[in-house]
Design a protein around this motif. Sequence first.
Motif, PDB file in Angstrom:
ATOM      1  N   PHE B 198      45.738  62.364  28.067  1.00 59.39           N
ATOM      2  CA  PHE B 198      47.192  62.427  28.228  1.00 59.39           C
ATOM      3  C   PHE B 198      47.859  61.281  27.471  1.00 59.39           C
ATOM      4  CE2 PHE B 198      51.096  61.128  30.297  1.00 59.39           C
ATOM      5  CZ  PHE B 198      51.789  62.332  30.383  1.00 59.39           C
ATOM      6  N   SER B 199      47.305  60.064  27.635  1.00 63.74           N
ATOM      7  CA  SER B 199      47.927  58.911  26.982  1.00 63.74           C
ATOM      8  C   SER B 199      47.940  59.101  25.465  1.00 63.74           C
ATOM      9  CB  SER B 199      47.179  57.625  27.303  1.00 63.74           C
ATOM     10  OG  SER B 199      46.874  57.562  28.658  1.00 63.74           O
ATOM     11  N   PHE B 200      46.800  59.524  24.915  1.00 66.09           N
ATOM     12  CA  PHE B 200      46.746  59.679  23.454  1.00 66.09           C
ATOM     13  C   PHE B 200      47.731  60.735  22.971  1.00 66.09           C
ATOM     14  CE2 PHE B 200      42.111  58.370  23.952  1.00 66.09           C
ATOM     15  CZ  PHE B 200      42.458  57.048  23.846  1.00 66.09           C
ATOM     16  N   VAL B 203      51.337  59.565  23.103  1.00 65.60           N
ATOM     17  CA  VAL B 203      51.694  58.706  21.971  1.00 65.60           C
ATOM     18  C   VAL B 203      51.823  59.529  20.695  1.00 65.60           C
ATOM     19  CG1 VAL B 203      50.937  56.792  20.533  1.00 65.60           C
ATOM     20  CG2 VAL B 203      50.655  56.683  22.985  1.00 65.60           C
ATOM     21  N   SER B 251      59.673  52.148  20.898  1.00 67.38           N
ATOM     22  CA  SER B 251      58.259  51.997  21.253  1.00 67.38           C
ATOM     23  C   SER B 251      58.057  51.542  22.696  1.00 67.38           C
ATOM     24  CB  SER B 251      57.589  50.985  20.326  1.00 67.38           C
ATOM     25  OG  SER B 251      57.633  51.443  19.011  1.00 67.38           O
ATOM     26  N   THR B 254      55.993  53.897  25.110  1.00 67.77           N
ATOM     27  CA  THR B 254      54.559  53.968  24.841  1.00 67.77           C
ATOM     28  C   THR B 254      53.890  52.655  25.208  1.00 67.77           C
ATOM     29  OG1 THR B 254      55.114  53.507  22.554  1.00 67.77           O
ATOM     30  CG2 THR B 254      54.541  55.757  23.088  1.00 67.77           C
ATOM     31  N   LEU B 255      54.592  51.533  25.013  1.00 66.43           N
ATOM     32  CA  LEU B 255      54.018  50.243  25.402  1.00 66.43           C
ATOM     33  C   LEU B 255      53.808  50.185  26.908  1.00 66.43           C
ATOM     34  CD1 LEU B 255      55.996  47.773  23.120  1.00 66.43           C
ATOM     35  CD2 LEU B 255      53.575  48.325  23.029  1.00 66.43           C
ATOM     36  N   LEU B 257      53.459  52.685  28.896  1.00 64.01           N
ATOM     37  CA  LEU B 257      52.375  53.613  29.222  1.00 64.01           C
ATOM     38  C   LEU B 257      51.032  52.934  29.030  1.00 64.01           C
ATOM     39  CD1 LEU B 257      51.490  56.635  29.735  1.00 64.01           C
ATOM     40  CD2 LEU B 257      51.258  56.763  27.273  1.00 64.01           C
ATOM     41  N   PHE B 258      50.855  52.245  27.903  1.00 65.77           N
ATOM     42  CA  PHE B 258      49.559  51.652  27.653  1.00 65.77           C
ATOM     43  C   PHE B 258      49.284  50.458  28.534  1.00 65.77           C
ATOM     44  CE2 PHE B 258      49.048  54.575  24.382  1.00 65.77           C
ATOM     45  CZ  PHE B 258      47.690  54.732  24.345  1.00 65.77           C
ATOM     46  N   PHE B 259      50.352  49.759  28.886  1.00 65.66           N
ATOM     47  CA  PHE B 259      50.163  48.640  29.788  1.00 65.66           C
ATOM     48  C   PHE B 259      49.619  49.147  31.117  1.00 65.66           C
ATOM     49  CE2 PHE B 259      51.538  45.141  32.526  1.00 65.66           C
ATOM     50  CZ  PHE B 259      50.916  44.115  31.857  1.00 65.66           C
ATOM     51  N   SER B 260      50.225  50.228  31.612  1.00 64.01           N
ATOM     52  CA  SER B 260      49.739  50.734  32.902  1.00 64.01           C
ATOM     53  C   SER B 260      48.403  51.442  32.732  1.00 64.01           C
ATOM     54  CB  SER B 260      50.773  51.650  33.551  1.00 64.01           C
ATOM     55  OG  SER B 260      51.436  52.396  32.582  1.00 64.01           O
ATOM     56  N   ALA B 261      48.189  52.069  31.578  1.00 67.92           N
ATOM     57  CA  ALA B 261      46.912  52.749  31.368  1.00 67.92           C
ATOM     58  C   ALA B 261      45.787  51.727  31.346  1.00 67.92           C
ATOM     59  CB  ALA B 261      46.947  53.540  30.073  1.00 67.92           C
ATOM     60  N   GLN B 262      46.050  50.585  30.723  1.00 69.81           N
ATOM     61  CA  GLN B 262      45.025  49.550  30.652  1.00 69.81           C
ATOM     62  C   GLN B 262      44.630  49.111  32.049  1.00 69.81           C
ATOM     63  OE1 GLN B 262      44.254  46.673  28.115  1.00 69.81           O
ATOM     64  NE2 GLN B 262      44.693  44.885  29.328  1.00 69.81           N
ATOM     65  N   ARG B 263      45.643  48.948  32.876  1.00 71.70           N
ATOM     66  CA  ARG B 263      45.382  48.571  34.257  1.00 71.70           C
ATOM     67  C   ARG B 263      44.513  49.632  34.935  1.00 71.70           C
ATOM     68  NH1 ARG B 263      50.570  46.724  37.318  1.00 71.70           N
ATOM     69  NH2 ARG B 263      50.162  44.677  36.451  1.00 71.70           N
ATOM     70  N   PHE B 264      44.854  50.892  34.659  1.00 70.90           N
ATOM     71  CA  PHE B 264      44.097  51.988  35.248  1.00 70.90           C
ATOM     72  C   PHE B 264      42.646  51.955  34.799  1.00 70.90           C
ATOM     73  CE2 PHE B 264      42.346  56.184  34.343  1.00 70.90           C
ATOM     74  CZ  PHE B 264      42.240  56.709  35.622  1.00 70.90           C
TER      75      PHE B 264
END
Lengths: 316, 273, 438
Positions: B198-200, B203, B251, B254-255, B257-264
């Motif tokens: 989903f994240s990819f 983006v 941006s 998306t930033l 999103l990735f910040f929270s995805a990284q946490r995940f």
Amino acid sequence: MRTTTAPPSAGHRPPSPEPRPLRPDPARRRVAARERFAAGAFMTPAVLLVGVVLLAPFATTVYRSFFDDHRHSGFAGLHNYQLFLTDDALLRSVENTLLWVVGTVALPFALGMLIACLTDATRWSRFARLCVIIPYALSGAAVAVVWNFVLSTDGALNQLLSAVGLESLSTSWLLDWPGNTLVIICVNAWQATGVAVILILVGLQGIPPETLEAASLDGAGPWQRFRHVVLPQLRPVSIIVIGMSLANGLKSFDLLWVLTRGGPGRATETLAVSMYQETFLLQRPGAGSAIAVVLTVIVLGASWLYLRRQFDEKGA
Amino acid sequence: MTMHFGRVLRNTVLILLSLLWAVPSWLLLVNAFVPAKEYTGTPHWLPGSFGLFDNFSQAWNEADLGPAMGNSLLYAVVGSLVAVLIATGAAFAVVIMPVRRRVLWFWLIYSGTLLPLQVFLRPLFLSYARFDLYDTQIGMFLVYATISIPFAFFLMRNYATTVPREVVEAARMDGASWWRMFWQIHVPLSKSAMVAAFSFQFVAIWNDLLFGITFSTSDNIRPAIAALSELQGSYSAVGPPVVLAGALLVSLPTLVLFFSAQRFFVNNLKLTR
Amino acid sequence: MNSSGTAARGGRPGPTRRRFLAGLGAGLSGLALAGCARGDSTAAVEGTASFSNDNASWDDGYALASKALQPLTGYALRPLSVPEAVAYKLVAQMTLQTSRAPDIIKWTSGYELKKLARSGQLTDLSGLWGAYADRGWISESQRDAMQYRGAVYGIPMHESYYVVFYSRPVFARLGLRVPETWDELLHCATVLKRNGATPFVGTQYGGWPAYEWFQELISKTDPDFYTALVEGKARYTDEPAVRAMGVWQDFMRKGWMTPPDYDQGKGAAELRDGRVGMFLHATWHTKNLSGADMEPLKDYDAFVLPTVGRSTKKSVITESSALAVPRRAASHEAGMANVGAWLHPDVQRAWTDYLQDGSANPVVRAGNPVVAGLRDNIAKDRRARLVRYSEASPPSLIQGNIQDLSAFMTGQMSPGATLRSMADRADEEWKTWRQDEA
């Protein structure tokens, strides 16, 4: 671990999860038909959408590539494909595309592996990881402006080099081949490594810590642990990262277009850029279609060769 | 002793790498702060006076980013959600269900991601115009969801092969339907891969320019990146700081999103250990 | 995404499933909602003429023009823009064949317009042109770039000139004055260089700017040769072209030109700060100069590049986009009416004051004093108005030659090799063009 214990499923030996029936049994056959129908229902949306929206337009492109670019377009056989034998710029474009493939397969994968494995859950590590992931989330416009800042002849990189007394190293980064192609490949790695890091992190989750501990107890050093425990278990993820980089490298367009438009001259063109140039700027859709077809054959062929081997070895 | 040396080496490599990565992002941030009128043509290295919000508002107004970002959010969320679900279903079928010619189906779907995107422009545009999909939201959903399917499928298919088969077989023995197995067993097991997919795709859709500028012209349809490109056109009269501020603004989702995805991802890492 | 923050374990599938079903439901209802939403600017709107263009940053100008047009024609102007030039060309060309054809399109004049006219998709505007000409609202010099086989298919949107911008304070500080002759130009460059400025902006960044110096040096060497060259009647390897390339290479060798990857977007700021001395560009760039906080006449001014020889005929390169009316326009009448009133002085004053550029109507004085001064000078010197390079030959010839010029500017090709390559391409492309014409 999971991969090694998983029984073979997809690939060249179509197996079935249930034991094959010994004799044809109408009831069983009905079940089998219903199963296939259910499988069809799961696959239909994907196949339909991809077929109609992506593959059908491509088929028209293949068709178009056999017609010439005169005002009243006529059948031209393989004439458009002869460009690959006569056009020097196109040969350079093939060369660049090969450079891109090597660069995009090797760099993001190696760097991604390095960063994903070196970082752990500490705060500082996470910051380092974030640094690498941020560029992936940035839009192309920002990337273009910033890297022009950095790479133009009077840009930041040359400023920096002369500030630290290395003026002799400063050069026109985007102007001379093959340096310019290599530099843009590095910029691409800057942006693409984030994806590799994330995917490899997801893959690292799947590695049971016990196997690492067991290896430690057996006296394996960090490198050996990585080489013999981590790397084999990252196999499914590696396939994704490399398979994706392979396709992206061959299709590379966006970054090139915003940084150099394939120039100066036609020095940094890849096949995707050449195709765009021919079709939309030079208004020769026939020639453009021929390039698109050749490019697609290369991407498909390369991916097939790579993935076939991987699927086979994995037994998946 | 060697442990210590290894640590130093590791940290040095990390610091160097993150510096290397951070410098261009730093330049982006600093120069987005430069007031448009003070821009001199050479990039700034250090933040000076604060013009970020002026630049933001100029980019916002010039390119009409507000509605455009709303459109993009809708396309990116719905498009990638639909794509990931469809792809997970197809991967489930191809890997776990008894299907003939798995290889053929795999390549049929996966080949979509191997075609250069520029190939689609002309034929798709003509059929869009013909079927009244040009400059409509449904047309944008259609193209975005579809270009996202092949790669999401590739990802989900590879994860599906790592799902322990005993689980599926046990459920089959219990007489669970495929539908139930998909939702109750397969989806929960592939969740982290689905989030990654989903994240990819989010983006990819969010940052798409090609289809955004070709298949839409109206303000209520056009996505943010297409609107942003107005700032960069050859006639545009705004300087690089405003372009950078606009790009930064666009941006942000998306930033985040990735910040929270990284946490995940990190949390999940801990969960499995 | 937010559903992922709390990772559910495989053992409790219930909530996950519900969450995903909810997600799916939301997605589907989104789709259903989307079914209703369509572009509101592509459908025909009563009382307006839709206007397809590649430049949304001029939207405010279109609005001003629309305000002036409405009392004259009864139709407002409704802009539809595709903000990237290549995509615009593709989209516009394709919409012309569909039922969604706009009422007016902005198009590149010259051969791009001829190609479109040849396909039979544009309305013959000869009548409108005649009416404008009777009132003296149009200059015949623009006709060549707007016609195909004797009929006019486009009305010029504006008239820009290729000129050299300079900073008045910088010139004053260095004791320089506007160069009238080639020698004076060389003097300016020498002095600027000595004082640490790069004398000229010349770049291939962005592609097309690669021909700016080429067209300038050729036409200032011999304007008649320039015309013959772009019409395919002279060869790129002829003597005047060789001479012009020699001058250009000499400038580069002396370090008088910016690096070939120079971004013209920063030209205004660097001109203001005296880092570059003379900026060869089109007069539509005045808006960027204002953006860099420069005032016309006070901070910046412009001149037409002097001729290389003293006795060379004086000329200036001009550029204009064309307004054309698609044959299948949804509100054809509205399109014709607004294009028919576009050059009305009321409309032109509103439009060019916004644009800070020259009007295609010779009667209308430019709002920007620098541009107004240039126009006076062009009239006084009776300069021949030459069509800009990219509109003067078939598009595929221009595109290829731009790539050759860019290779020359970056030192990949010698002047001789560049000219030979361009000559070969010209032979081939003109042959194709004539074949297609037949």
